[in-house]
Structures are given as structure tokens and as C-alpha cells.
Design a protein around this motif. Structure first.
Motif, mmCIF file in Angstrom:
data_model
loop_
_atom_site.group_PDB
_atom_site.id
_atom_site.type_symbol
_atom_site.label_atom_id
_atom_site.label_comp_id
_atom_site.label_asym_id
_atom_site.label_seq_id
_atom_site.Cartn_x
_atom_site.Cartn_y
_atom_site.Cartn_z
ATOM 1 N N TRP A 47 -68.900 5.831 18.577
ATOM 2 C CA TRP A 47 -67.861 5.563 18.453
ATOM 3 C C TRP A 47 -67.253 6.940 16.819
ATOM 4 C CZ3 TRP A 47 -65.390 4.008 13.468
ATOM 5 C CH2 TRP A 47 -65.849 2.656 12.895
ATOM 6 N N LEU A 48 -68.598 6.588 16.007
ATOM 7 C CA LEU A 48 -68.499 8.038 14.704
ATOM 8 C C LEU A 48 -68.849 9.156 15.256
ATOM 9 C CD1 LEU A 48 -70.700 6.056 12.202
ATOM 10 C CD2 LEU A 48 -67.927 6.606 12.250
ATOM 11 N N PHE A 49 -69.589 9.622 16.507
ATOM 12 C CA PHE A 49 -70.366 11.079 16.620
ATOM 13 C C PHE A 49 -69.647 11.642 17.551
ATOM 14 C CE2 PHE A 49 -74.282 9.228 14.735
ATOM 15 C CZ PHE A 49 -74.325 10.195 13.534
ATOM 16 N N MET A 50 -68.839 10.415 18.774
ATOM 17 C CA MET A 50 -68.293 10.819 19.622
ATOM 18 C C MET A 50 -66.636 12.113 19.639
ATOM 19 S SD MET A 50 -65.555 10.420 22.025
ATOM 20 C CE MET A 50 -65.596 8.895 23.105
ATOM 21 N N PRO A 51 -66.251 11.142 18.880
ATOM 22 C CA PRO A 51 -65.223 11.738 18.280
ATOM 23 C C PRO A 51 -65.319 12.603 17.312
ATOM 24 C CG PRO A 51 -64.685 9.769 17.934
ATOM 25 C CD PRO A 51 -65.938 9.936 18.200
ATOM 26 N N LEU A 52 -66.042 12.979 16.590
ATOM 27 C CA LEU A 52 -66.766 13.565 15.281
ATOM 28 C C LEU A 52 -66.829 15.164 16.363
ATOM 29 C CD1 LEU A 52 -66.700 13.736 12.256
ATOM 30 C CD2 LEU A 52 -69.734 13.099 13.081
ATOM 31 N N VAL A 53 -67.128 15.453 17.364
ATOM 32 C CA VAL A 53 -67.748 16.641 17.986
ATOM 33 C C VAL A 53 -66.749 17.380 18.944
ATOM 34 C CG1 VAL A 53 -70.099 15.858 18.495
ATOM 35 C CG2 VAL A 53 -68.482 15.498 20.367
ATOM 36 N N ILE A 54 -65.013 16.810 19.014
ATOM 37 C CA ILE A 54 -63.997 17.384 19.667
ATOM 38 C C ILE A 54 -62.656 17.580 18.438
ATOM 39 C CG2 ILE A 54 -64.986 16.999 21.894
ATOM 40 C CD1 ILE A 54 -62.763 14.320 21.718
ATOM 41 N N PRO A 55 -61.701 18.719 18.507
ATOM 42 C CA PRO A 55 -60.599 18.584 17.629
ATOM 43 C C PRO A 55 -59.608 17.347 17.960
ATOM 44 C CG PRO A 55 -60.595 19.874 19.447
ATOM 45 C CD PRO A 55 -61.907 19.406 19.677
ATOM 46 N N ARG A 56 -59.887 16.910 18.835
ATOM 47 C CA ARG A 56 -58.322 15.687 19.397
ATOM 48 C C ARG A 56 -58.568 14.646 18.328
ATOM 49 N NH1 ARG A 56 -55.915 15.467 24.995
ATOM 50 N NH2 ARG A 56 -53.962 14.554 23.353
ATOM 51 N N ARG A 57 -57.460 13.774 18.257
ATOM 52 C CA ARG A 57 -58.094 12.400 17.946
ATOM 53 C C ARG A 57 -58.183 11.382 18.719
ATOM 54 N NH1 ARG A 57 -54.811 8.537 13.980
ATOM 55 N NH2 ARG A 57 -55.626 6.248 14.398
ATOM 56 N N VAL A 58 -59.684 10.707 18.324
ATOM 57 C CA VAL A 58 -59.732 9.487 19.670
ATOM 58 C C VAL A 58 -60.221 8.324 19.320
ATOM 59 C CG1 VAL A 58 -61.603 8.612 21.176
ATOM 60 C CG2 VAL A 58 -61.755 10.823 20.341
ATOM 61 N N THR A 59 -58.514 7.427 19.760
ATOM 62 C CA THR A 59 -57.902 5.676 19.717
ATOM 63 C C THR A 59 -59.451 5.124 20.817
ATOM 64 O OG1 THR A 59 -56.103 6.800 19.019
ATOM 65 C CG2 THR A 59 -56.427 4.163 19.367
ATOM 66 N N PHE A 60 -59.746 3.789 20.244
ATOM 67 C CA PHE A 60 -60.484 3.211 20.387
ATOM 68 C C PHE A 60 -59.794 1.727 20.185
ATOM 69 C CE2 PHE A 60 -63.440 6.148 19.708
ATOM 70 C CZ PHE A 60 -64.714 6.463 20.661
ATOM 71 N N VAL A 61 -60.221 0.341 20.808
ATOM 72 C CA VAL A 61 -59.851 -0.501 20.467
ATOM 73 C C VAL A 61 -60.513 -1.051 19.922
ATOM 74 C CG1 VAL A 61 -57.394 -0.904 22.498
ATOM 75 C CG2 VAL A 61 -60.050 -1.072 22.780
ATOM 76 N N ALA A 62 -60.469 -2.517 19.294
ATOM 77 C CA ALA A 62 -61.296 -2.779 18.510
ATOM 78 C C ALA A 62 -60.456 -4.450 18.146
ATOM 79 C CB ALA A 62 -61.003 -2.710 16.601
ATOM 80 N N LYS A 63 -61.902 -5.207 17.586
ATOM 81 C CA LYS A 63 -61.432 -6.741 17.611
ATOM 82 C C LYS A 63 -60.071 -7.552 16.299
ATOM 83 C CE LYS A 63 -65.376 -8.642 16.799
ATOM 84 N NZ LYS A 63 -66.790 -9.141 16.302
ATOM 85 N N ALA A 64 -58.802 -7.594 16.624
ATOM 86 C CA ALA A 64 -57.826 -7.692 16.291
ATOM 87 C C ALA A 64 -57.946 -8.445 14.542
ATOM 88 C CB ALA A 64 -57.167 -8.902 16.478
ATOM 89 N N GLU A 65 -60.043 -9.578 14.951
ATOM 90 C CA GLU A 65 -60.204 -9.355 13.401
ATOM 91 C C GLU A 65 -60.412 -8.490 12.759
ATOM 92 O OE1 GLU A 65 -61.202 -10.413 16.199
ATOM 93 O OE2 GLU A 65 -60.817 -12.580 16.545
ATOM 94 N N TYR A 66 -60.586 -7.328 12.862
ATOM 95 C CA TYR A 66 -60.870 -6.322 11.840
ATOM 96 C C TYR A 66 -59.948 -5.924 11.076
ATOM 97 C CZ TYR A 66 -65.431 -5.540 14.309
ATOM 98 O OH TYR A 66 -66.898 -5.889 15.071
ATOM 99 N N PHE A 67 -58.872 -6.498 11.113
ATOM 100 C CA PHE A 67 -57.507 -5.859 10.877
ATOM 101 C C PHE A 67 -56.351 -7.290 10.461
ATOM 102 C CE2 PHE A 67 -58.355 -3.123 14.493
ATOM 103 C CZ PHE A 67 -57.997 -1.754 14.460
ATOM 104 N N ASN A 68 -57.119 -8.647 10.233
ATOM 105 C CA ASN A 68 -55.621 -9.062 9.618
ATOM 106 C C ASN A 68 -56.867 -10.068 8.929
ATOM 107 O OD1 ASN A 68 -57.199 -10.967 11.902
ATOM 108 N ND2 ASN A 68 -56.223 -11.133 12.855
#
Length: 263
Positions: A47-68
Motif C-alpha cells: 500500500w506504500l508503493f502502488m499509490p506512489l507510482v500514479i498521480p491520483r490518491r488511492v484509498t484503502f480500508v483498514a481496521k478501525a483499531e488503527y484509528f480509535n
């Protein structure tokens, strides 16, 4: 704003300078409008390298625990994952799968790029595993095209069980967009969902050159299926044939519909 700061100033240039990732087929990602990027999943570095090579923003879903997570660590963690293009799974619908679906649809309806790993988890041994049908449901309900993605080399950079392996040049390959509008209105047909998912996984396999295994990676990780996975390891050709047969079957059914109605 923080996403672009990380991508273009703080983190992106550092990753590019050290690892020098290469890209192929980036022109297949639409410059605007909703699109689903369906990728293989070898490493936490994907999820670091794939979005890095294109100009658009790429959004993934992640576990809620990472945010709360409470405290300073939690706030820093939330800021990083949010800035890196990840959003928490919407659990209001009950299950994680339904929550990921709801979140993905919201992102696509906003005209953004949604990244997903159809395998559902990282490959335990570098092979490509059976895809879950959530990718098909999201594609049909959103109407967005699916761009298959193959990421190569990230499992060497960040192997499972290690924070860092060794420096290699990761390679990201984007395939041509797949339009599944031919299946419009059939999102409740489990055979259609499986056919779409198999077609996406086949295209990913062609991009990566990985050996395909017709079992779920999560099941293999739980143990007891290692031998079965090895036995099914040569199933890529069968996967392609099955997907082709299913597609032809649905095409034949569509062609006969007008005749049936006129009788």
C-alpha cells in the motif's frame, strides 16, 4: 492535505530515492472518475508503493483499531494512516466485510480511487490465492471499472515476520480496465460474483506471473491446508477456463432473452 504532503514531500521522495520503484501500464488508470484498483497482496509495503507510482490518491480500508486507539500513540497512528490514504471500515452494518463494502462504495461515489486486495490478506508463501467476491459486488454496485494490479518485489523488501528485508526495486504493473456492465443488476447472483472475481484474479496472475492456488489465503494461514494448496497450485489454467466458460454462458443467456420474450 497530509496525504499529498506524505506522498510528494515527506515520505514519497525518500521511498523513490532508496527503492527506485518501476511502473508499467500507469496509463490504464483513468485520470478522473471512480475506479477500483484490485491488487495482489504480498507485503505490508504494497500500500506504500502502488499509490506512489500514479498521480491520483488511492484509498484503502483498514481496521478501525488503527484509528480509535487512545492516547498520543493513537493520535499519531490515526494521523499517519489517514495521511497515507487509509480509512476505517464502517462497522455500522455489523460485519467487517459489509463495512468494507459500504466504505468502498462511498469512496467510489465520490469519484475517487478505491484500492482493494481481493485475496483478503497477505499471501503466506508468495503465491496468488483465491479472491473473495467482495470485489465483484463493489464493482457491480458502483459501476466503476476494475483495473487489475500486479505488485512485484515487496515481499523481499518487507517479508512477513520482519520489519525490513533487503533493498530491491519493486515493480508495479497496471492492466487494462475491465468493464463489468454486462452483469448489471446481477449482484445477487453468486455464480456471477464468482465469475467476475475469477476473471480479476486471472488478470492479476498474468501481471505478476505468480502461481495460482484455488484456496483462500486466510484458510491456509489457519493451518491444515498446506498440502491441498500445493496440489491445487497448478490450477491457473483451470481458473481461466472456468471464468471463460461462465462468461460465455451468461452471454448466451443474454442473447436468447429477446427471443424468449417475443414468443
Amino acid at each position: 492535505m497530509f496525504y499529498w504532503l506524505l506522498k510528494w514531500v515527506l515520505l514519497g521522495p525518500l521511498l523513490k530515492g532508496i527503492f527506485r520503484p518501476t511502473v508499467e501500464g500507469a496509463q490504464h488508470v483513468p485520470e478522473r472518475g471512480p475506479v477500483i484498483l484490485a491488487s495482489n497482496h504480498l507485503s505490508i509495503a504494497d500500500w506504500l508503493f502502488m499509490p506512489l507510482v500514479i498521480p491520483r490518491r488511492v484509498t484503502f480500508v483498514a481496521k478501525a483499531e488503527y484509528f480509535n486507539t487512545p492516547g498520543l500513540k493513537g493520535r499519531l497512528q490515526k494521523a499517519f494512516f489517514s495521511g497515507a490514504g487509509q480509512v476505517p471500515i464502517d462497522r455500522s452494518s455489523g460485519s467487517a466485510a459489509a463495512g468494507a463494502l459500504a466504505t468502498g462504495l462511498r469512496i467510489l461515489r465520490e469519484g475517487e480511487v478505491f484500492g482493494i486486495y481481493p485475496e483478503g490478506t497477505r499471501s503466506p508463501d508468495g503465491r496468488l490465492f483465491k479472491g473473495k467476491t467482495g470485489i465483484a459486488r463493489i464493482a457491480l454496485e458502483s459501476g466503476a471499472p476494475v483495473v487489475p494490479v500486479g505488485v512485484i518485489g515487496t515481499d523481499v523488501i518487507a517479508p512477513q515476520g520482519k520489519l525490513f528485508g533487503r533493498i530491491v526495486r519493486p515493480h508495479v504493473r497496471f492492466g487494462k480496465p475491465i468493464d463489468f456492465s454486462r452483469y448489471e443488476g446481477m449482484q445477487d447472483d453468486r455464480f456471477v460474483l464468482r465469475s467476475i472475481t475469477d476473471e480479476v484474479m486471472y488478470e492479476i496472475m498474468l501481471l505478476t506471473g505468480q502461481e495460482y492456488v484455488d484456496v483462500y489465503a486466510a484458510s491456509l494461514k489457519k493451518g491444515g491446508l498446506t498440502q491441498k494448496a500445493k496440489e491445487l497450485g497448478g490450477g491457473a489454467a483451470a481458473l481461466a477456463t472456468q471464468a471463460k466458460d461462465r462468461l460465455q454462458h451468461h452471454r448466451d443467456e443474454k442473447e436468447t432473452e429477446p427471443d424468449e420474450k417475443s414468443q
